[in-house]
Design a protein around this motif. Structure first.
Motif, PDB file in Angstrom:
ATOM      1  N   GLU A   1       0.949  -1.375   0.207  1.00 40.03           N
ATOM      2  CA  GLU A   1      -0.098   0.249   0.104  1.00 40.03           C
ATOM      3  C   GLU A   1       1.020   1.140  -0.143  1.00 40.03           C
ATOM      4  OE1 GLU A   1      -2.235  -0.643   3.292  1.00 40.03           O
ATOM      5  OE2 GLU A   1      -3.456  -2.054   2.679  1.00 40.03           O
ATOM      6  N   ARG A   2       2.003   1.162   0.757  1.00 36.12           N
ATOM      7  CA  ARG A   2       2.821   2.230   0.726  1.00 36.12           C
ATOM      8  C   ARG A   2       4.032   2.542  -0.637  1.00 36.12           C
ATOM      9  NH1 ARG A   2       4.693   0.264   5.437  1.00 36.12           N
ATOM     10  NH2 ARG A   2       6.200  -0.809   4.824  1.00 36.12           N
ATOM     11  N   ALA A   3       3.689   1.553  -1.106  1.00 35.65           N
ATOM     12  CA  ALA A   3       4.375   1.761  -2.700  1.00 35.65           C
ATOM     13  C   ALA A   3       3.376   1.820  -3.785  1.00 35.65           C
ATOM     14  CB  ALA A   3       5.032   0.397  -3.110  1.00 35.65           C
ATOM     15  N   THR A   4       2.046   1.926  -3.317  1.00 38.84           N
ATOM     16  CA  THR A   4       0.981   1.575  -3.913  1.00 38.84           C
ATOM     17  C   THR A   4       0.776   3.555  -4.140  1.00 38.84           C
ATOM     18  OG1 THR A   4       0.366  -0.058  -4.449  1.00 38.84           O
ATOM     19  CG2 THR A   4      -1.279   1.485  -5.485  1.00 38.84           C
ATOM     20  N   ASP A   5       1.076   4.096  -3.086  1.00 35.79           N
ATOM     21  CA  ASP A   5       0.317   5.872  -2.458  1.00 35.79           C
ATOM     22  C   ASP A   5       1.439   6.313  -3.105  1.00 35.79           C
ATOM     23  OD1 ASP A   5      -1.625   4.165  -1.274  1.00 35.79           O
ATOM     24  OD2 ASP A   5      -1.198   4.704   0.638  1.00 35.79           O
ATOM     25  N   SER A   6       2.834   6.275  -3.390  1.00 36.79           N
ATOM     26  CA  SER A   6       3.769   7.054  -3.401  1.00 36.79           C
ATOM     27  C   SER A   6       3.696   6.747  -4.889  1.00 36.79           C
ATOM     28  CB  SER A   6       5.655   6.302  -3.473  1.00 36.79           C
ATOM     29  OG  SER A   6       5.532   4.922  -3.666  1.00 36.79           O
ATOM     30  N   LYS A   7       3.232   5.379  -6.099  1.00 33.75           N
ATOM     31  CA  LYS A   7       3.184   5.609  -7.507  1.00 33.75           C
ATOM     32  C   LYS A   7       2.016   6.349  -8.031  1.00 33.75           C
ATOM     33  CE  LYS A   7       4.940   3.211  -9.561  1.00 33.75           C
ATOM     34  NZ  LYS A   7       6.575   3.840 -10.040  1.00 33.75           N
ATOM     35  N   LEU A   8       0.587   6.565  -7.137  1.00 31.47           N
ATOM     36  CA  LEU A   8       0.130   7.417  -7.447  1.00 31.47           C
ATOM     37  C   LEU A   8      -0.283   8.907  -6.674  1.00 31.47           C
ATOM     38  CD1 LEU A   8      -2.728   5.127  -5.683  1.00 31.47           C
ATOM     39  CD2 LEU A   8      -2.939   5.419  -8.013  1.00 31.47           C
ATOM     40  N   ARG A   9       0.605   9.337  -6.026  1.00 29.94           N
ATOM     41  CA  ARG A   9       1.487  10.867  -5.825  1.00 29.94           C
ATOM     42  C   ARG A   9       2.076  11.363  -7.023  1.00 29.94           C
ATOM     43  NH1 ARG A   9       1.822   8.584  -0.265  1.00 29.94           N
ATOM     44  NH2 ARG A   9       4.267   8.921  -0.781  1.00 29.94           N
ATOM     45  N   GLU A  10       3.199  10.204  -7.467  1.00 32.63           N
ATOM     46  CA  GLU A  10       3.812  10.612  -8.701  1.00 32.63           C
ATOM     47  C   GLU A  10       2.962  11.619  -9.419  1.00 32.63           C
ATOM     48  OE1 GLU A  10       7.433  11.710 -10.387  1.00 32.63           O
ATOM     49  OE2 GLU A  10       6.742  11.346  -7.912  1.00 32.63           O
ATOM     50  N   GLN A  11       2.086  10.520  -9.518  1.00 33.24           N
ATOM     51  CA  GLN A  11       1.218   9.992 -10.777  1.00 33.24           C
ATOM     52  C   GLN A  11       0.440  12.010 -10.994  1.00 33.24           C
ATOM     53  OE1 GLN A  11      -2.413   7.715 -10.993  1.00 33.24           O
ATOM     54  NE2 GLN A  11      -2.365   7.714 -13.453  1.00 33.24           N
ATOM     55  N   ALA A  12      -0.162  11.916  -9.256  1.00 26.41           N
ATOM     56  CA  ALA A  12      -1.217  12.930  -9.639  1.00 26.41           C
ATOM     57  C   ALA A  12      -0.091  14.099  -9.843  1.00 26.41           C
ATOM     58  CB  ALA A  12      -1.793  13.360  -8.447  1.00 26.41           C
ATOM     59  N   ALA A  13       1.023  14.321  -9.153  1.00 25.82           N
ATOM     60  CA  ALA A  13       2.154  15.466  -9.775  1.00 25.82           C
ATOM     61  C   ALA A  13       1.678  15.166 -10.914  1.00 25.82           C
ATOM     62  CB  ALA A  13       3.431  14.583  -8.946  1.00 25.82           C
ATOM     63  N   LEU A  14       2.358  14.408 -11.939  1.00 25.53           N
ATOM     64  CA  LEU A  14       2.029  14.569 -13.134  1.00 25.53           C
ATOM     65  C   LEU A  14       1.633  15.173 -14.156  1.00 25.53           C
ATOM     66  CD1 LEU A  14       4.455  10.771 -13.830  1.00 25.53           C
ATOM     67  CD2 LEU A  14       5.486  13.313 -13.725  1.00 25.53           C
ATOM     68  N   MET A  15      -0.512  14.412 -13.317  1.00 23.68           N
ATOM     69  CA  MET A  15      -1.318  15.040 -14.596  1.00 23.68           C
ATOM     70  C   MET A  15      -0.951  16.563 -14.265  1.00 23.68           C
ATOM     71  SD  MET A  15      -3.181  12.971 -15.808  1.00 23.68           S
ATOM     72  CE  MET A  15      -4.534  13.791 -15.843  1.00 23.68           C
ATOM     73  N   GLU A  16      -0.705  17.018 -12.942  1.00 26.80           N
ATOM     74  CA  GLU A  16      -0.696  18.595 -12.030  1.00 26.80           C
ATOM     75  C   GLU A  16      -0.148  20.031 -13.552  1.00 26.80           C
ATOM     76  OE1 GLU A  16      -0.961  21.148  -8.642  1.00 26.80           O
ATOM     77  OE2 GLU A  16       0.205  18.799  -8.064  1.00 26.80           O
ATOM     78  N   LYS A  17       1.114  18.562 -13.423  1.00 29.29           N
ATOM     79  CA  LYS A  17       2.556  19.658 -14.074  1.00 29.29           C
ATOM     80  C   LYS A  17       1.941  19.587 -15.920  1.00 29.29           C
ATOM     81  CE  LYS A  17       3.869  20.277 -10.333  1.00 29.29           C
ATOM     82  NZ  LYS A  17       4.152  21.953 -10.293  1.00 29.29           N
ATOM     83  N   GLY A  18       1.476  18.972 -16.015  1.00 24.62           N
ATOM     84  CA  GLY A  18       0.609  17.993 -17.618  1.00 24.62           C
ATOM     85  C   GLY A  18       1.314  17.730 -18.349  1.00 24.62           C
ATOM     86  N   PHE A  19       1.899  16.252 -17.080  1.00 25.46           N
ATOM     87  CA  PHE A  19       2.317  15.272 -18.595  1.00 25.46           C
ATOM     88  C   PHE A  19       1.459  14.239 -17.896  1.00 25.46           C
ATOM     89  CE2 PHE A  19       6.306  17.641 -16.564  1.00 25.46           C
ATOM     90  CZ  PHE A  19       7.138  17.982 -17.578  1.00 25.46           C
ATOM     91  N   LYS A  20       0.741  13.998 -19.352  1.00 28.81           N
ATOM     92  CA  LYS A  20      -0.217  13.808 -19.453  1.00 28.81           C
ATOM     93  C   LYS A  20      -0.239  11.709 -19.770  1.00 28.81           C
ATOM     94  CE  LYS A  20      -5.410  12.873 -20.675  1.00 28.81           C
ATOM     95  NZ  LYS A  20      -5.128  11.538 -21.357  1.00 28.81           N
ATOM     96  N   GLU A  21       0.634  12.156 -21.342  1.00 29.97           N
ATOM     97  CA  GLU A  21       1.594  10.610 -20.975  1.00 29.97           C
ATOM     98  C   GLU A  21       2.101   9.792 -20.181  1.00 29.97           C
ATOM     99  OE1 GLU A  21       4.611   9.115 -24.988  1.00 29.97           O
ATOM    100  OE2 GLU A  21       3.061  11.512 -24.941  1.00 29.97           O
ATOM    101  N   LYS A  22       2.773  10.208 -19.770  1.00 29.06           N
ATOM    102  CA  LYS A  22       3.496   9.398 -18.553  1.00 29.06           C
ATOM    103  C   LYS A  22       2.464   9.197 -17.392  1.00 29.06           C
ATOM    104  CE  LYS A  22       8.423  11.423 -18.508  1.00 29.06           C
ATOM    105  NZ  LYS A  22       9.087  12.495 -18.151  1.00 29.06           N
ATOM    106  N   ALA A  23       1.553  10.186 -17.382  1.00 29.94           N
ATOM    107  CA  ALA A  23       0.963   9.561 -16.042  1.00 29.94           C
ATOM    108  C   ALA A  23      -0.615   8.506 -17.119  1.00 29.94           C
ATOM    109  CB  ALA A  23      -0.435  11.087 -15.379  1.00 29.94           C
ATOM    110  N   ASP A  24      -0.388   8.190 -17.677  1.00 31.34           N
ATOM    111  CA  ASP A  24      -1.043   7.733 -18.210  1.00 31.34           C
ATOM    112  C   ASP A  24      -0.690   6.543 -18.648  1.00 31.34           C
ATOM    113  OD1 ASP A  24      -3.560   9.059 -19.015  1.00 31.34           O
ATOM    114  OD2 ASP A  24      -3.280   8.930 -20.817  1.00 31.34           O
ATOM    115  N   ARG A  25       0.274   6.194 -18.594  1.00 30.35           N
ATOM    116  CA  ARG A  25       1.835   5.032 -18.517  1.00 30.35           C
ATOM    117  C   ARG A  25       2.005   4.788 -17.074  1.00 30.35           C
ATOM    118  NH1 ARG A  25       5.204   7.611 -22.302  1.00 30.35           N
ATOM    119  NH2 ARG A  25       6.962   8.376 -20.348  1.00 30.35           N
ATOM    120  N   MET A  26       2.077   6.109 -16.084  1.00 31.94           N
ATOM    121  CA  MET A  26       2.007   5.000 -14.762  1.00 31.94           C
ATOM    122  C   MET A  26       0.335   4.200 -14.493  1.00 31.94           C
ATOM    123  SD  MET A  26       4.335   7.516 -12.595  1.00 31.94           S
ATOM    124  CE  MET A  26       3.792   7.138 -11.290  1.00 31.94           C
TER     125      MET A  26
END
Length: 645
Positions: A537-562
């Motif tokens: 769960e900790r590892a998944t949460d960290s990936k979700l936070r990183e994905q949210a940060a990518l979406m917020e910064k406009g890196f949609k393609e990377k966020a989708d891959r994540m």
């Protein structure tokens, strides 16, 4: 430890890294969980000062006052954790990165990799600001996967490294800029995240810019930043460890205190994959394993290292568990002989403690091999102690009978029974011996057995006295002979019935012991599954936070891959949990099978003994019952009524 010692050094002969045996001996003595804080960074940036402050000391780790790098290799300082009782704080001060005197161009990456592998919190110490130059100097982060692998048989994903890697603190020293972004004040953590911000695009320049930032974001999802102002006047910096608090900047002291408090409160105990807690002893073994692997030119595979460590720890856990059991039984042995229920009660208590010792230290025992070995070892020891208790009981009973029959023996030598009516006198003396023996033997485990042997021995003397007693008729002598046989038969039955009761006690002991083992195994199974879940769960949460940060910064393609990576990660974790569940269920099934086999064997013995008792000829109530009462339960009737028989 009153001062640091060198943990990892460079060998003078070949320049390869090596672990100092004296440091391993220190770690070997630490049975507590450890919080491991390592500091890395360019040489001459004040890393050692922060480590000394964490140790609660002004001095300790060497602080250089010249441009020469002072710390070589990795130095270690173990101190009681200031806020976590029962825990040791292990501080690792590393050789400064970027020292021009080093011959091996990969030496720095090895030191950095070892710091990552051994620590639960990694402190990156740098000077000035977190600018592009500072991040580019961290090429060691991008090279981590060249020196650290998870498994030898498959490709790794960054999410897997999260399970092994420490939390991350960036300590920026001599920070002079205003903490502003676009004219707005920001926190230290926001400043760090801004510095790690990715650039959009896929050109070579953009990829080179993003690579170290992406590695930090992927490998260290738990990140913290502290910005330290200048500590004092420039001319005093070289003597920082000897300055009075009054000579230090209040702002610098405030940040230093916040830094120390954060490390004390938020740095977690070092754990392995699936949540296994690391002690000082285990940390030392890992240090040796990793250093030996790197020095040989190989790449450490973390899973392999964990399995190798499990083998060492599990063997030691088995040995410790057996020693706990044996030590306790040796103390009990001093009180032998004891009743079987007393020995069984202590056996169960010590068996429970020994199992707890094994389970606390044992890990990755997916087949339950070490638990089985402990169970077998304890059963073998228990059998040995039962035999020793029986021998002690036999010796005590023999001594009692020898003491009680001393007068009878003396009378036999003097011929005191070789008179008319001597058989009656002999029988009365034998009655007294048996009566007193029953009191003194106090239900010893060999009480009936020893009495049976004694009565068989005395039956020879009894028969001689009987035949010499001319007060009795031949018919009466014949009757007495038959009664003597009945007495021995009755005692033989008593002996077998005592053994039967003891076997029933052993059956009950095995039943209770198995219940306790199953309870402890279930607790361990639930705890390990819980830790495995929490880690995932900790590892998944960290990936979700990183994905949210990518979406917020406009890196949609990377966020989708994540998103795809996260789903795959969840699938793997779910499969791993199912596999663990299956292994535990198999282990419990094997435990139940062994218990059933043991119970079947004991029940078979019980049935055979019962059958043997049933098939024995039973003394009739008349005329044998009278003499049975005489010699086994009391001979007083015989004194007045023998002639009437």
């Amino acid at each position: 430890m009153d001062k640091p010692v060198c943990l990892i050094d460079t060998a003078a002969s070949d320049g390869k890294l090596c672990v100092q045996q004296s440091a391993l001996q220190v770690l070997e003595q630490i049975q507590q969980p450890v919080v491991v804080v390592a500091v890395v960074g360019l040489y001459r940036t004040g890393k050692s000062y922060l480590m000394n402050r964490l140790a609660g000391k002004q001095t300790g780790f060497a602080l250089g006052s010249t441009i020469e790098s002072k710390t070589k290799g990795i130095w270690m300082w173990c101190v009681p954790h200031p806020t976590k009782p029962g825990t040791t704080l292990v501080l690792l001060d590393t050789e400064g990165l970027g020292d021009v005197d080093k011959g091996d161009p990969k030496h720095d990456t090895k030191i950095f990799s070892l710091s990552v592998l051994l620590s639960s919190t990694l402190v990156l110490n740098s000077q000035g600001t977190i600018d592009n130059r500072a991040i580019e100097e961290l090429q060691y982060v991008t090279e981590l996967t060249e020196y650290i692998k998870i498994k030898s048989d498959e490709d790794e994903e960054d999410s897997e490294f999260v399970k092994f890697f420490p939390s991350f603190i960036w300590a920026v020293r001599d920070f002079t800029l205003e903490q502003k972004i676009n004219g707005n004040y920001v926190t230290e953590d926001e400043y760090l995240e801004f510095a790690l911000k990715l650039k959009p695009g896929s050109s070579r320049t953009v990829n080179e810019f993003n690579l170290p930032r992406q590695c930090i974001r992927n490998y260290f999802p738990s990140r913290k930043c502290f910005t330290f102002p200048f500590p004092t006047a420039p001319e005093k910096v070289s003597h920082l460890e000897s300055l009075d608090p009054a000579d230090l900047s209040p702002d610098f002291q405030e940040v230093t205190q916040r830094f120390c408090n954060f490390v004390y409160d938020r740095s977690e105990v070092k754990k392995l994959k699936d949540g296994y807690t690391v002690t000082g002893r285990v940390l030392g073994q890992f240090a040796k394993t990793y250093v030996d692997t790197l020095s040989s030119g190989e790449v450490p595979f973390l899973e392999n290292a964990v399995m190798a460590m499990a083998l060492i720890e599990n063997e030691a856990a088995l040995k410790e568990g057996l020693e706990v059991y044996q030590s306790g039984m040796e103390k009990l042995k001093k009180s032998f002989p004891l009743e079987l229920k007393e020995v069984s009660a202590e056996h169960q208590s010590l068996s429970r403690t020994a199992t707890q010792v094994l389970m606390k230290r044992c890990f990755k025992d997916s087949e339950g091999m070490y638990l089985k070995s402990l169970e077998e070892g304890i059963n073998n020891l228990f059998h040995g102690y039962l035999c020793q208790n029986e021998e002690a009981s036999k010796k005590r009973c023999e001594n009692i009978l020898s003491s009680l029959s001393a007068t009878m023996t003396e009378k036999l030598k003097k011929g005191s029974y070789a008179i008319p009516g001597g058989y009656l006198l002999f029988s009365q003396d034998l009655e007294d011996i048996v009566k007193n023996y029953k009191i003194q033997a106090n239900n010893g485990v060999k009480a009936e057995d020893t009495l049976e042997v004694f009565l068989k021995q005395k039956s020879v003397e009894s028969n001689a006295v009987l035949q010499a007693d001319n007060k009795l008729t031949e018919k009466e002598k014949k009757l007495m002979e038959e009664r003597e046989k009945a007495i021995l038969l009755a005692q033989e039955i008593n002996t077998k019935e005592q053994k039967q009761r003891q076997l029933e006690e052993k059956i009950e002991t095995e039943r209770r012991s198995n219940e306790e083992r199953m309870r402890q195994m279930k607790e361990k199974m639930d705890e390990e599954l819980r830790l495995q879940r929490e880690e995932a769960e900790r590892a998944t949460d960290s990936k979700l936070r990183e994905q949210a940060a990518l979406m917020e910064k406009g890196f949609k393609e990377k966020a989708d891959r994540m998103s795809q990576e996260i789903e795959e990660f969840r699938r793997k974790n779910k499969n791993a949990e199912k596999e663990s569940q299956k292994l535990f269920e198999k282990m419990i099934a094997n435990m139940n099978k062994r218990h059933a086999e043991t119970m079947n064997m004991l029940q078979k013995q019980h049935s055979e003994q019962m059958e043997a008792i049933r098939n024995m000829p039973k003394p009739s109530s008349d005329p044998f019952a009278l003499v049975l009462n005489l010699l086994v339960k009391g001979l007083t009737i015989f004194a007045s009524g023998s002639r009437r028989c």
